[in-house]
Design a protein around this motif. Structure first.
Motif, short mmCIF file in Angstrom:
data_model
loop_
_atom_site.label_atom_id
_atom_site.label_comp_id
_atom_site.label_asym_id
_atom_site.label_seq_id
_atom_site.Cartn_x
_atom_site.Cartn_y
_atom_site.Cartn_z
N ARG A 23 -3.64 -50.89 16.06
CA ARG A 23 -3.80 -51.00 14.47
C ARG A 23 -5.17 -51.17 14.45
N ASP A 35 4.86 -48.58 15.58
CA ASP A 35 6.06 -49.09 15.27
C ASP A 35 7.07 -49.65 16.47
N GLU A 92 3.25 -60.95 12.57
CA GLU A 92 3.08 -60.28 11.41
C GLU A 92 1.94 -59.77 10.85
N SER A 94 0.33 -55.89 10.53
CA SER A 94 0.07 -55.43 9.29
C SER A 94 -1.34 -55.65 8.63
#
Lengths: 364, 364
Positions: free
Chosen positions: A249, A329, A357, A361
């Protein structure tokens, strides 16, 4: 009090404890430094500045690893471990920013840049950039020593021969090895086997980030509380893929993130020549001329907005961004499945779920 | 066996013990690193190379401090402390050489230079010098962690809260502060109060070298063996002036030493811009034009043999060299007087006398 309120309150108490202990620890060090010379104050100022704030991600992983293994709320030993992790992270950031030539950190000047600016504002002689680098090397070394000093203060639970000490030692060695693999790939990547490039980038992610940021802090907390091998293995099944997703990410944000949110100029990772999984996927998937274009542009300090935009376009159009998101994912699913299988009380389980989380995200 | 033979044999056994333990320690680390990637081998190679050989000065000071305080011959704890000191010294040298831009160390390439050469011989992309610096920062960090890991292995005698741990922590913090003061003086010296320059240079010597190389290692050995405060104070009365004389000798060699013997190019300290006591004495004593000449030349990377020779001439003719030698003699006398007052057995006393003589009269 609802379980969520309880969680938030406990977490805030821990964070407050870490901040308070860091403050006290650094005040003691400042007193020692002041006895040497008032001139050394900027070293301490740089360290204090770095350990103030931040997400305290590693300290929190450690805390919930401790709580999950049955450690009591707010125990001094886990607070001290949190301090040691925060100080280690600060040391790593200081040296990282020199290595990556990053002039900004959390929207302000990085440590080497602070020293260069001090040099310029004082009108000192010789080269300001060189002085900045030298002073930041020493500041990072000092901070690394502080981290160790802090970790030792845990006492018997972290003494030589304990599992906690073993994890702390391994964490340090692995992150340095991982960072070396990272800079090695920047220079050796272009002349190495292209077919192995994505795999090498995954290995870098694992050592430089996933183990260091997630797996080891969680295991450290667990080990301090006396977790058995099975629990540590289960922790790992959750935290390692989580850490890999977290770093991927980060790599996506390094190319596509909003500078206002990330606090770093757009495209800096490309200028730095970072051969991330994302970049290597693009080199693999894009048509030859575009793939060569990326290869040629990577590591160019003078990369402008137009070139960065062009590389972004290629990454999107060849499907590399989609492929990277799909890897994130997959890793994320693996992590969350492992999380739900963890034999933990509701409180640490919920806390780890929230941390996971937030890690995956995030936008910065 | 004569007392001298006994001393030599005991010292050789200790040095052999340190070398053996370092070898074993690094072999264990190499196994961990090999599990990560064969690519990280050069980091380990650089560290092994640095801790092989050398004068083992700090380890020996520690050993005789231990023996003087009643510690038994060849005890595992003092061998481990010796390893930790050697690893710390290696880490400090690696980062020092980056900071000072020294491309040679003990007649071979320094660590950052080794990595630059590796980059060049492998035909890697981007900048070889930059890669060398980055890799050496990480290698030094790794070595710093090893030093700590090794020190912790001493166990209870060096646990948190002990005098030995306090000394080890202080040693690290002070040497980093001292090195910062050293690089600060290079850039700030030219615009600071000239009357205070010699005093500032003395303070740098104290923190960067005298405490680190002599006072703290000796005290560490003593503390590990349970020395009381009075003995540690007496140790200090000997080791601190000895260390100051040692570093001033080093500074003289940095300008007047034979490159074949020192393993460093002549005049490197001048090119580096080091404002040592010797240099500051010359700036203070020389006539204005010559004093300004030195000020102007210091820190110039392109300083040629003619300029180095001219600075040497000024230093000699203005009486600065003589003044420095006289300071060294004075410190040396103070150290030897304090040595003869130490309440030690004949063996450690003789050993410390030999070490002190070697430190002060050396040519390299």
């Amino acid at each position: 009090m609802t379980p969520f309120q309880q969680l938030r309150e406990e977490q805030e108490l821990f964070i407050g404890g870490v901040a308070g202990q860091l403050y006290g620890f650094l005040a003691g060090q400042e007193a020692i430094m002041a006895g040497i010379s008032p001139d050394v104050a900027p070293l301490m100022g740089s360290i204090s500045n770095l350990v103030t704030g931040g997400k305290r991600l590693r300290a929190l992983m450690c805390y919930w690893g401790w709580r999950g293994a049955g450690g009591s709320a707010g125990h001094a030993d886990v607070v001290t471990a949190g301090c040691a992790l925060e100080l280690f992270q600060a040391a790593a950031l200081i040296h990282d920013d020199i290595i990556d030539r990053s002039d900004t950190r959390r929207g302000g000047p990085s440590v080497h840049r602070r020293f260069s600016l001090l040099h310029e504002s004082e009108g000192w002689a010789l080269d300001s950039e060189r002085f900045g680098h030298a002073a930041a090397i020493l500041t990072g070394d000092l901070c690394l020593s502080f981290s160790e000093e802090s970790f030792t203060q845990i006492g018997s639970r972290a003494a030589s021969g304990t599992e906690a000490r073993r994890i702390f030692n391994l964490m340090r060695a692995e992150v340095m090895a991982g960072q070396y693999l990272d800079i090695l790939e920047e220079v050796a990547g272009p002349v190495r086997d292209r077919a192995g490039a994505v795999q090498r980038a995954k290995s870098i992610i694992r050592y430089k980030s996933a183990k260091y940021s997630m797996e080891h802090p969680l295991a450290l907390g667990g080990a301090l509380a006396g977790a058995d091998e099975e629990l540590l293995r289960n922790y790992s099944a959750f935290s390692l893929p989580l850490g890999e997703a977290f770093q991927m990410r980060d790599d996506v944000l390094g190319v596509f993130g909003d500078p206002d949110t990330t606090g770093k100029p757009a495209g800096d990772d490309l200028r730095e020549g970072k051969r991330t999984v994302l970049v290597n996927l693009a080199i693999e998937k894009a048509p030859a001329p575009e793939s060569e274009y990326i290869d040629r542009m990577l590591g160019r300090q003078d990369l402008g907005e137009a070139e960065v935009a062009e590389i972004r376009r290629i990454i999107v159009e060849c499907g590399a961004l989609e492929a990277a998101e799909s890897l994130i994912d997959g890793l994320s699913d693996t992590a969350f499945e492992a999380l739900e299988r963890l034999p933990l009380d509701e409180l640490p389980l919920t806390a780890l779920r929230q941390l996971a989380e937030a890690a995956i995200s995030r936008a910065a």
